[in-house]
Design a protein around this motif. Structure first.
Motif, PDB file in Angstrom:
ATOM      1  N   ILE A 176      46.253  23.459  24.120  1.00  0.00           N
ATOM      2  CA  ILE A 176      44.898  23.910  23.815  1.00  0.00           C
ATOM      3  C   ILE A 176      44.771  24.158  22.326  1.00  0.00           C
ATOM      4  N   ARG A 177      43.819  23.493  21.697  1.00  0.00           N
ATOM      5  CA  ARG A 177      43.529  23.690  20.274  1.00  0.00           C
ATOM      6  C   ARG A 177      42.243  24.500  20.169  1.00  0.00           C
ATOM      7  N   VAL A 178      42.290  25.551  19.385  1.00  0.00           N
ATOM      8  CA  VAL A 178      41.123  26.424  19.253  1.00  0.00           C
ATOM      9  C   VAL A 178      40.689  26.503  17.798  1.00  0.00           C
ATOM     10  N   VAL A 179      39.439  26.837  17.593  1.00  0.00           N
ATOM     11  CA  VAL A 179      38.921  27.009  16.241  1.00  0.00           C
ATOM     12  C   VAL A 179      39.404  28.329  15.658  1.00  0.00           C
ATOM     13  N   ASN A 180      39.364  29.400  16.459  1.00  0.00           N
ATOM     14  CA  ASN A 180      39.698  30.740  16.002  1.00  0.00           C
ATOM     15  C   ASN A 180      40.819  31.299  16.873  1.00  0.00           C
ATOM     16  N   LEU A 181      42.023  31.370  16.317  1.00  0.00           N
ATOM     17  CA  LEU A 181      43.176  31.800  17.107  1.00  0.00           C
ATOM     18  C   LEU A 181      43.081  33.281  17.486  1.00  0.00           C
ATOM     19  N   ALA A 182      42.546  34.108  16.594  1.00  0.00           N
ATOM     20  CA  ALA A 182      42.400  35.534  16.909  1.00  0.00           C
ATOM     21  C   ALA A 182      41.449  35.729  18.094  1.00  0.00           C
ATOM     22  N   ARG A 183      40.348  34.976  18.117  1.00  0.00           N
ATOM     23  CA  ARG A 183      39.411  35.073  19.232  1.00  0.00           C
ATOM     24  C   ARG A 183      40.071  34.596  20.522  1.00  0.00           C
ATOM     25  N   ALA A 184      40.888  33.559  20.430  1.00  0.00           N
ATOM     26  CA  ALA A 184      41.605  33.092  21.618  1.00  0.00           C
ATOM     27  C   ALA A 184      42.531  34.179  22.146  1.00  0.00           C
ATOM     28  N   MET A 185      43.168  34.931  21.239  1.00  0.00           N
ATOM     29  CA  MET A 185      44.048  36.011  21.667  1.00  0.00           C
ATOM     30  C   MET A 185      43.268  37.145  22.320  1.00  0.00           C
ATOM     31  N   GLU A 186      42.033  37.338  21.901  1.00  0.00           N
ATOM     32  CA  GLU A 186      41.191  38.328  22.569  1.00  0.00           C
ATOM     33  C   GLU A 186      40.881  37.888  24.004  1.00  0.00           C
ATOM     34  N   LEU A 187      40.595  36.615  24.175  1.00  0.00           N
ATOM     35  CA  LEU A 187      40.347  36.089  25.526  1.00  0.00           C
ATOM     36  C   LEU A 187      41.594  36.222  26.393  1.00  0.00           C
ATOM     37  N   ILE A 188      42.757  35.989  25.785  1.00  0.00           N
ATOM     38  CA  ILE A 188      44.020  36.118  26.506  1.00  0.00           C
ATOM     39  C   ILE A 188      44.207  37.555  26.985  1.00  0.00           C
ATOM     40  N   ALA A 189      43.876  38.523  26.111  1.00  0.00           N
ATOM     41  CA  ALA A 189      43.982  39.933  26.487  1.00  0.00           C
ATOM     42  C   ALA A 189      43.013  40.272  27.612  1.00  0.00           C
ATOM     43  N   GLU A 190      41.792  39.769  27.510  1.00  0.00           N
ATOM     44  CA  GLU A 190      40.791  40.042  28.541  1.00  0.00           C
ATOM     45  C   GLU A 190      41.206  39.490  29.897  1.00  0.00           C
ATOM     46  N   ALA A 191      42.048  38.444  29.869  1.00  0.00           N
ATOM     47  CA  ALA A 191      42.531  37.855  31.122  1.00  0.00           C
ATOM     48  C   ALA A 191      43.736  38.604  31.679  1.00  0.00           C
ATOM     49  N   GLY A 192      44.177  39.661  30.984  1.00  0.00           N
ATOM     50  CA  GLY A 192      45.246  40.501  31.522  1.00  0.00           C
ATOM     51  C   GLY A 192      46.635  40.216  31.010  1.00  0.00           C
ATOM     52  N   TYR A 193      46.749  39.399  29.971  1.00  0.00           N
ATOM     53  CA  TYR A 193      48.069  39.083  29.416  1.00  0.00           C
ATOM     54  C   TYR A 193      48.487  40.131  28.378  1.00  0.00           C
ATOM     55  N   TRP A 194      49.781  40.437  28.345  1.00  0.00           N
ATOM     56  CA  TRP A 194      50.364  41.297  27.326  1.00  0.00           C
ATOM     57  C   TRP A 194      50.876  40.397  26.209  1.00  0.00           C
ATOM     58  N   ARG A 195      50.362  40.559  25.014  1.00  0.00           N
ATOM     59  CA  ARG A 195      50.632  39.655  23.900  1.00  0.00           C
ATOM     60  C   ARG A 195      51.791  40.179  23.063  1.00  0.00           C
ATOM     61  N   ILE A 196      52.904  39.457  23.093  1.00  0.00           N
ATOM     62  CA  ILE A 196      54.108  39.880  22.373  1.00  0.00           C
ATOM     63  C   ILE A 196      54.365  38.921  21.213  1.00  0.00           C
ATOM     64  N   GLY A 197      54.320  39.450  20.000  1.00  0.00           N
ATOM     65  CA  GLY A 197      54.640  38.657  18.832  1.00  0.00           C
ATOM     66  C   GLY A 197      56.124  38.748  18.520  1.00  0.00           C
ATOM     67  N   LEU A 198      56.743  37.614  18.215  1.00  0.00           N
ATOM     68  CA  LEU A 198      58.163  37.615  17.863  1.00  0.00           C
ATOM     69  C   LEU A 198      58.307  37.727  16.354  1.00  0.00           C
ATOM     70  N   ASP A 199      59.081  38.712  15.924  1.00  0.00           N
ATOM     71  CA  ASP A 199      59.313  38.932  14.498  1.00  0.00           C
ATOM     72  C   ASP A 199      60.657  39.633  14.351  1.00  0.00           C
ATOM     73  N   GLY A 200      61.473  39.167  13.405  1.00  0.00           N
ATOM     74  CA  GLY A 200      62.791  39.755  13.209  1.00  0.00           C
ATOM     75  C   GLY A 200      62.757  41.208  12.819  1.00  0.00           C
ATOM     76  N   LYS A 201      61.599  41.704  12.356  1.00  0.00           N
ATOM     77  CA  LYS A 201      61.475  43.103  11.945  1.00  0.00           C
ATOM     78  C   LYS A 201      60.977  44.009  13.068  1.00  0.00           C
ATOM     79  N   GLY A 202      60.790  43.437  14.246  1.00  0.00           N
ATOM     80  CA  GLY A 202      60.326  44.249  15.369  1.00  0.00           C
ATOM     81  C   GLY A 202      61.314  45.357  15.704  1.00  0.00           C
TER      82      GLY A 202
END
Length: 266
Positions: A176-202
């Protein structure tokens, strides 16, 4: 912005059922011709009924390697391996098969979000190397991810290089290609997903951050990592517990390890 987690071709080369059809996603639909090469990439494309196939260039040995027969009257032009080498990138391992076809149609993000929440999503923030995206698609297929999601402007197009790295997964994992990735992540949250970002400083490891419910894994480009706005749209930032012997992992390796962790969580 935080939330709480919820505790083989047929004997006639048929296609794979179940991929979402038609329409445009949040981003633009893929358009134009694509040239694929290599047995796994070409065979998977031939299996996919949603591919519009134009022409197959092949050696006799290449066609014989396919696990099934080509449909009657399929446009094939036989050539030597050296001639096929002139159709693809320099030193590309075409394995006697080069396929000209149309790019896949885009899909709607809503189609995936209303699908199977037990399967993880992969969100890629400005991962532009086609080898990495192809390898991530391959891992996504191996561990049952529902889709990968990228921003349209900062992701590689479909290509022979990407498809070869994906080893057939380009045809089976919705992209899926989206215009606005942040907005897509909002839709993902609204659908009940827990959004985990991977970062070595976590501060938490991925195992510690994983919830019991639906997960969307967010990975940034090598070097720069996730952009600040994308990080702000994650519910948790986690790291993989690697040793100090190496600074970081390739993004495709990190994706594979994280998908395995999700698949085997208790």
């Amino acid at each position: 912005m935080t939330r709480r987690p919820e505790d083989k071709p047929s004997r006639a080369l048929r296609g794979r059922a179940g991929r979402m059809k038609g329409g445009r996603g949040s981003g633009r639909a893929s358009t134009g011709a694509v040239r694929l090469w290599g047995r796994h990439a070409v065979e998977a494309a031939l299996l996919n009924p949603e591919r519009n196939h134009r022409k197959l260039w092949a050696t006799q040995e290449g066609v014989a390697s396919l696990d099934g027969d080509l449909p009657a009257n399929f446009p094939v032009e036989y050539a030597s391996a050296a001639d096929l080498g002139r159709l693809v990138a320099r030193d590309a391992p075409h394995q006697g098969l080069v396929l000209d076809c149309d790019a896949l149609e885009a899909v709607f993000i809503e189609d995936v979000l209303s699908g199977e929440p037990d399967r993880p999503l992969l969100v890629l923030d400005q991962v532009t190397d086609p080898h990495n995206v192809g390898a991530i698609l391959r891992s996504a297929a191996a561990f049952g991810a529902a889709a990968i999601i990228t921003q349209d402007r900062h992701a590689p197009p479909e290509s022979g290089t990407l498809a070869k790295s994906a080893s057939g997964a380009l045809e089976t994992v919705p992209w899926i290609r989206v215009v606005n990735l942040a907005r897509a992540m909002e839709l993902i949250a609204e659908a009940g997903y827990w959004r985990i970002g991977l970062d070595g400083k976590g501060t938490a490891t991925l195992a510690e951050a994983l919830p019991a419910g639906p997960v969307a894994l967010v990975l940034g480009a090598e070097g720069e990592g996730m952009r600040h706005n994308i990080t702000q749209h994650c519910d948790a930032i986690a790291r993989l517990p690697i040793t100090s012997a190496i600074e970081s992992l390739n993004v495709s390796n990190a994706a594979a390890i994280a998908l395995y962790a999700i698949a085997t969580r208790s």
